[in-house]
Write an enzyme that holds these catalytic residues in place. Structure first.
Site, PDB file in Angstrom:
ATOM      1  N   LEU A 100       0.823  -1.215   0.000  1.00  0.00           N
ATOM      2  CA  LEU A 100       0.000   0.000   0.000  1.00  0.00           C
ATOM      3  C   LEU A 100       0.857   1.264   0.000  1.00  0.00           C
ATOM      4  CD1 LEU A 100      -2.897  -1.029   2.435  1.00  0.00           C
ATOM      5  CD2 LEU A 100      -2.933  -0.948  -0.069  1.00  0.00           C
ATOM      6  N   HIS A 141       6.022  -9.905   5.015  1.00  0.00           N
ATOM      7  CA  HIS A 141       6.052  -8.602   4.333  1.00  0.00           C
ATOM      8  C   HIS A 141       5.806  -7.480   5.351  1.00  0.00           C
ATOM      9  CE1 HIS A 141       5.048  -5.709   0.978  1.00  0.00           C
ATOM     10  NE2 HIS A 141       4.496  -5.110   2.025  1.00  0.00           N
ATOM     11  N   HIS A 145       8.239  -4.141   7.382  1.00  0.00           N
ATOM     12  CA  HIS A 145       7.931  -2.715   7.612  1.00  0.00           C
ATOM     13  C   HIS A 145       8.385  -2.266   9.000  1.00  0.00           C
ATOM     14  CE1 HIS A 145       5.782  -1.353   4.084  1.00  0.00           C
ATOM     15  NE2 HIS A 145       5.044  -2.443   4.068  1.00  0.00           N
TER      16      HIS A 145
HETATM   17 ZN    ZN Z   1       3.975  -3.152   2.462  1.00  0.00          ZN
END
Ligand code: ZN
Length: 184
Positions: A100, A141, A145
């Site tokens: 995103l 994933h 972050h």
């Molecule tokens: Zn991401």
């Protein structure tokens, strides 16, 4: 006694290359109503953006909070607070990932098939769980972050070359936004 008004938060997405996306996120210290309101608002942002996972830095928060939902069914909502990946195992598998924070950019990423994690619920209960396949991929994933690691770091040189213009456009957009912010 009157009801305590519920805290209602609303988040917008933080896009590459915002600096918060590069920071190591800090552990959550208080498992309180504010944390639960934050988690709720992250789920709302994730759903509204048609994502399957979202990490707190992606809404500008430097905190170790992840939300995910691999199926879109409400009962599959999963919030992971102060998550640690204890073990990654199984063969490396390749899958086209989106993010995103990188609108319209997709790239093949190789990751181990399984992972085992330790995390806390928003209510402060510790648990361990093992994930496989798609859910394991989302967890890995989103965990990236929290460590400041992004899709652009995981993509092959060929994908990076293919997305050079789109990545440059995001950088330009960020620069333009920072400049207009500085003038305020
Ligand atoms: Zn991401």
């Amino acid at each position: 006694m009157p009801d305590t008004p519920q805290e209602k938060l609303e988040f917008t997405l933080t896009l590459y290359p915002e600096p918060v996306l590069r920071k190591q996120a800090r552990p959550v210290a208080a498992f309180d109503e504010h944390l639960r309101a934050t988690v709720d608002a992250m789920f709302e942002r994730m759903r509204a953006s048609q994502g399957v996972g979202l990490a707190a830095p992606q809404v500008g928060l430097n905190q170790r909070i992840l939300v995910l939902n691999p199926s879109g069914e409400p009962q599959d909502d999963l919030a992971l607070i102060n998550v640690t990946i204890l073990e990654r195992s199984g063969p490396l598998t390749s899958f086209e990932e989106g993010c995103l924070s990188f609108p319209d950019i997709y790239a093949e990423v190789k990751r181990p098939q399984r992972c085992r994690i330790e995390a806390w619920t928003p209510q402060g209960e510790r648990f361990e769980r093992e994930f496989d396949g798609f859910t394991s991929r989302i967890v890995q994933h989103e965990y990236d972050h929290l460590e400041g690691v992004l899709l652009v770091d995981r993509m092959s040189p060929a994908d990076k070359a293919r997305h050079r213009a789109a990545l440059a456009a995001l950088v330009e957009r960020y620069k333009a936004r920072s400049l207009s912010g500085a003038r305020k």
